[in-house]
Scaffold this motif. Structure first.
Motif, PDB file in Angstrom:
ATOM      1  N   SER A 203      40.498  63.253-132.906  1.00  0.00           N
ATOM      2  CA  SER A 203      39.482  64.099-133.524  1.00  0.00           C
ATOM      3  C   SER A 203      40.096  65.108-134.472  1.00  0.00           C
ATOM      4  N   ASN A 204      39.233  65.817-135.179  1.00  0.00           N
ATOM      5  CA  ASN A 204      39.644  66.853-136.112  1.00  0.00           C
ATOM      6  C   ASN A 204      40.214  68.034-135.339  1.00  0.00           C
ATOM      7  N   ALA A 205      41.412  68.456-135.680  1.00  0.00           N
ATOM      8  CA  ALA A 205      42.079  69.531-134.952  1.00  0.00           C
ATOM      9  C   ALA A 205      41.329  70.846-135.035  1.00  0.00           C
ATOM     10  N   ASP A 206      40.497  71.032-136.081  1.00  0.00           N
ATOM     11  CA  ASP A 206      39.773  72.292-136.257  1.00  0.00           C
ATOM     12  C   ASP A 206      38.449  72.320-135.495  1.00  0.00           C
ATOM     13  N   ASP A 207      38.050  71.216-134.911  1.00  0.00           N
ATOM     14  CA  ASP A 207      36.766  71.138-134.208  1.00  0.00           C
ATOM     15  C   ASP A 207      37.007  70.806-132.742  1.00  0.00           C
ATOM     16  N   THR A 208      36.797  71.786-131.876  1.00  0.00           N
ATOM     17  CA  THR A 208      37.050  71.574-130.449  1.00  0.00           C
ATOM     18  C   THR A 208      35.794  71.138-129.684  1.00  0.00           C
ATOM     19  N   LYS A 209      34.647  71.060-130.367  1.00  0.00           N
ATOM     20  CA  LYS A 209      33.418  70.685-129.672  1.00  0.00           C
ATOM     21  C   LYS A 209      33.505  69.297-129.024  1.00  0.00           C
ATOM     22  N   PRO A 210      34.040  68.289-129.729  1.00  0.00           N
ATOM     23  CA  PRO A 210      34.164  66.979-129.073  1.00  0.00           C
ATOM     24  C   PRO A 210      35.080  67.020-127.853  1.00  0.00           C
ATOM     25  N   ILE A 211      36.100  67.879-127.921  1.00  0.00           N
ATOM     26  CA  ILE A 211      37.034  67.984-126.797  1.00  0.00           C
ATOM     27  C   ILE A 211      36.334  68.587-125.586  1.00  0.00           C
ATOM     28  N   VAL A 212      35.584  69.677-125.823  1.00  0.00           N
ATOM     29  CA  VAL A 212      34.858  70.323-124.721  1.00  0.00           C
ATOM     30  C   VAL A 212      33.815  69.376-124.137  1.00  0.00           C
ATOM     31  N   LEU A 213      33.092  68.682-125.009  1.00  0.00           N
ATOM     32  CA  LEU A 213      32.062  67.744-124.548  1.00  0.00           C
ATOM     33  C   LEU A 213      32.681  66.634-123.710  1.00  0.00           C
TER      34      LEU A 213
ATOM     35  N   LEU B 187      37.381  76.067-122.963  1.00  0.00           N
ATOM     36  CA  LEU B 187      36.178  76.816-122.604  1.00  0.00           C
ATOM     37  C   LEU B 187      36.344  78.302-122.897  1.00  0.00           C
ATOM     38  N   LEU B 188      37.583  78.776-122.899  1.00  0.00           N
ATOM     39  CA  LEU B 188      37.863  80.186-123.184  1.00  0.00           C
ATOM     40  C   LEU B 188      38.063  80.442-124.677  1.00  0.00           C
ATOM     41  N   GLY B 189      37.927  79.391-125.477  1.00  0.00           N
ATOM     42  CA  GLY B 189      38.012  79.560-126.915  1.00  0.00           C
ATOM     43  C   GLY B 189      39.362  79.298-127.536  1.00  0.00           C
ATOM     44  N   VAL B 190      40.323  78.826-126.767  1.00  0.00           N
ATOM     45  CA  VAL B 190      41.647  78.507-127.302  1.00  0.00           C
ATOM     46  C   VAL B 190      41.576  77.159-128.004  1.00  0.00           C
ATOM     47  N   GLU B 191      41.890  77.120-129.272  1.00  0.00           N
ATOM     48  CA  GLU B 191      41.770  75.883-130.045  1.00  0.00           C
ATOM     49  C   GLU B 191      43.016  75.013-129.980  1.00  0.00           C
ATOM     50  N   SER B 192      44.170  75.620-129.805  1.00  0.00           N
ATOM     51  CA  SER B 192      45.408  74.845-129.751  1.00  0.00           C
ATOM     52  C   SER B 192      45.490  74.077-128.434  1.00  0.00           C
ATOM     53  N   PRO B 193      45.952  72.832-128.476  1.00  0.00           N
ATOM     54  CA  PRO B 193      46.049  72.046-127.230  1.00  0.00           C
ATOM     55  C   PRO B 193      47.246  72.423-126.366  1.00  0.00           C
ATOM     56  N   TRP B 194      48.144  73.255-126.865  1.00  0.00           N
ATOM     57  CA  TRP B 194      49.395  73.487-126.147  1.00  0.00           C
ATOM     58  C   TRP B 194      49.199  74.231-124.825  1.00  0.00           C
ATOM     59  N   LEU B 195      48.244  75.148-124.777  1.00  0.00           N
ATOM     60  CA  LEU B 195      47.997  75.838-123.508  1.00  0.00           C
ATOM     61  C   LEU B 195      47.432  74.869-122.470  1.00  0.00           C
ATOM     62  N   ALA B 196      46.525  74.006-122.916  1.00  0.00           N
ATOM     63  CA  ALA B 196      45.976  72.997-122.007  1.00  0.00           C
ATOM     64  C   ALA B 196      47.076  72.073-121.502  1.00  0.00           C
ATOM     65  N   ILE B 197      47.988  71.696-122.392  1.00  0.00           N
ATOM     66  CA  ILE B 197      49.100  70.822-122.002  1.00  0.00           C
ATOM     67  C   ILE B 197      49.993  71.527-120.991  1.00  0.00           C
ATOM     68  N   ALA B 198      50.307  72.796-121.271  1.00  0.00           N
ATOM     69  CA  ALA B 198      51.194  73.543-120.384  1.00  0.00           C
ATOM     70  C   ALA B 198      50.564  73.710-118.999  1.00  0.00           C
ATOM     71  N   LEU B 199      49.300  74.106-118.945  1.00  0.00           N
ATOM     72  CA  LEU B 199      48.624  74.270-117.655  1.00  0.00           C
ATOM     73  C   LEU B 199      48.557  72.951-116.893  1.00  0.00           C
ATOM     74  N   SER B 200      48.301  71.873-117.605  1.00  0.00           N
ATOM     75  CA  SER B 200      48.193  70.563-116.961  1.00  0.00           C
ATOM     76  C   SER B 200      49.531  70.121-116.378  1.00  0.00           C
ATOM     77  N   LEU B 201      50.606  70.343-117.121  1.00  0.00           N
ATOM     78  CA  LEU B 201      51.920  69.953-116.616  1.00  0.00           C
ATOM     79  C   LEU B 201      52.321  70.778-115.398  1.00  0.00           C
ATOM     80  N   VAL B 202      51.999  72.067-115.430  1.00  0.00           N
ATOM     81  CA  VAL B 202      52.278  72.914-114.255  1.00  0.00           C
ATOM     82  C   VAL B 202      51.449  72.433-113.063  1.00  0.00           C
ATOM     83  N   GLY B 203      50.167  72.099-113.323  1.00  0.00           N
ATOM     84  CA  GLY B 203      49.319  71.602-112.248  1.00  0.00           C
ATOM     85  C   GLY B 203      49.819  70.289-111.673  1.00  0.00           C
ATOM     86  N   LEU B 204      50.286  69.402-112.534  1.00  0.00           N
ATOM     87  CA  LEU B 204      50.834  68.123-112.068  1.00  0.00           C
ATOM     88  C   LEU B 204      52.043  68.338-111.178  1.00  0.00           C
TER      89      LEU B 204
END
Length: 241
Positions: free
Chosen positions: A49-59, A179-196
């Motif tokens: 998807s388009n990196a500037d549009d996070t709506k598809p990601i949230v959906l 959901l908190l408005g962070v558009e960059s995927p890196w925080l999601a990646i970091a949290l996911s790796l820590v969770g794993l």
């Protein structure tokens, strides 16, 4: 204390972990399933998807969380309910056999005790005493013959609710930054790796592996799944552009 006296149970000071997994196994594996599946799903959408549009990601993340949680709950409910119903059916068969052939079932139970190391005379006495109460005999036969404790059957509703909550918790981890408005995927990646890593480390409580081994193994497996899904999403996104 004489040599033949039994020890006081309060003097016995050793414990074993719950080797059957208890609540820990389904909770951790449910959260791990949610985390891995939604992490991979979100990364696939990020890749395509388009990196500037996070709506598809949230959906996609919310849909994955809801679909996975309800699916897990339904599957666990059906599985546990079916298993309990099958166990109760076998118990009823055993009850009919005990009522119809008390002598033969008493001898069968005595033979089981002998196989466990009880001398024959004591085994016969034990079996005879147990069969004085048919319901007690049913419980003992069920436990000894096919490993069912009729007083401790799993609850389908508890299994369903637990699976729903565990999966939803795991699936929320990669979705939360968006959901908190962070558009960059890196925080999601970091949290996911820590969770794993955390899930893998906790699972080692059920095994003889070290927590570091379990954590790193799950991190690599889940990270690889998400990375490959990202590549698939990227390829599909390019083809549709």
């Amino acid at each position: 204390m004489s040599e033949t006296a039994l020890p006081d149970p309060d003097e016995i000071d050793h414990e074993h972990p719950d080797v059957t997994g208890g609540w820990l196994r389904p909770a951790v594996f449910g959260a791990m399933d949610g985390l891995v599946s939604n992490f991979a799903l979100i990364m696939g959408v990020v890749g395509g998807s388009n990196a500037d549009d996070t709506k598809p990601i949230v959906l996609a993340g919310l849909a994955g969380l809801a679909a996975g949680s309800f699916s897990m709950a339904a599957g666990e409910y059906t599985s546990v309910a079916s298993q309990s119903e099958f166990a109760l059916a076998q118990v009823e068969i055993e009850r009919d056999e005990i009522l119809a052939n008390k002598r033969g079932e008493t001898a069968e139970l005595a033979a089981m005790f002998v196989e466990k190391g009880v001398d024959e005379e004591t085994a016969r006495d034990m079996a005879a005493q147990i069969h004085e109460d048919p319901e007690k005999a049913v419980r003992v036969h069920a436990r000894e013959e096919f490993g069912v404790d009729v007083d401790d059957l799993a609850s389908p509703m508890l299994a369903a609710v637990s699976s729903f909550l565990a999966f939803a918790f795991g699936a929320m981890i990669p979705l939360l930054p968006y959901l908190l408005g962070v558009e960059s995927p890196w925080l999601a990646i970091a949290l996911s790796l820590v969770g794993l890593f955390a899930c893998g480390a906790v699972v080692t409580r059920l095994t003889a592996r070290s927590w570091m081994f379990g954590g790193v193994r799950q991190l690599l497996l889940g990270g690889t799944a998400a990375g490959l899904t990202y590549l698939v999403g990227e390829a599909v996104g390019r083809s549709l552009a």
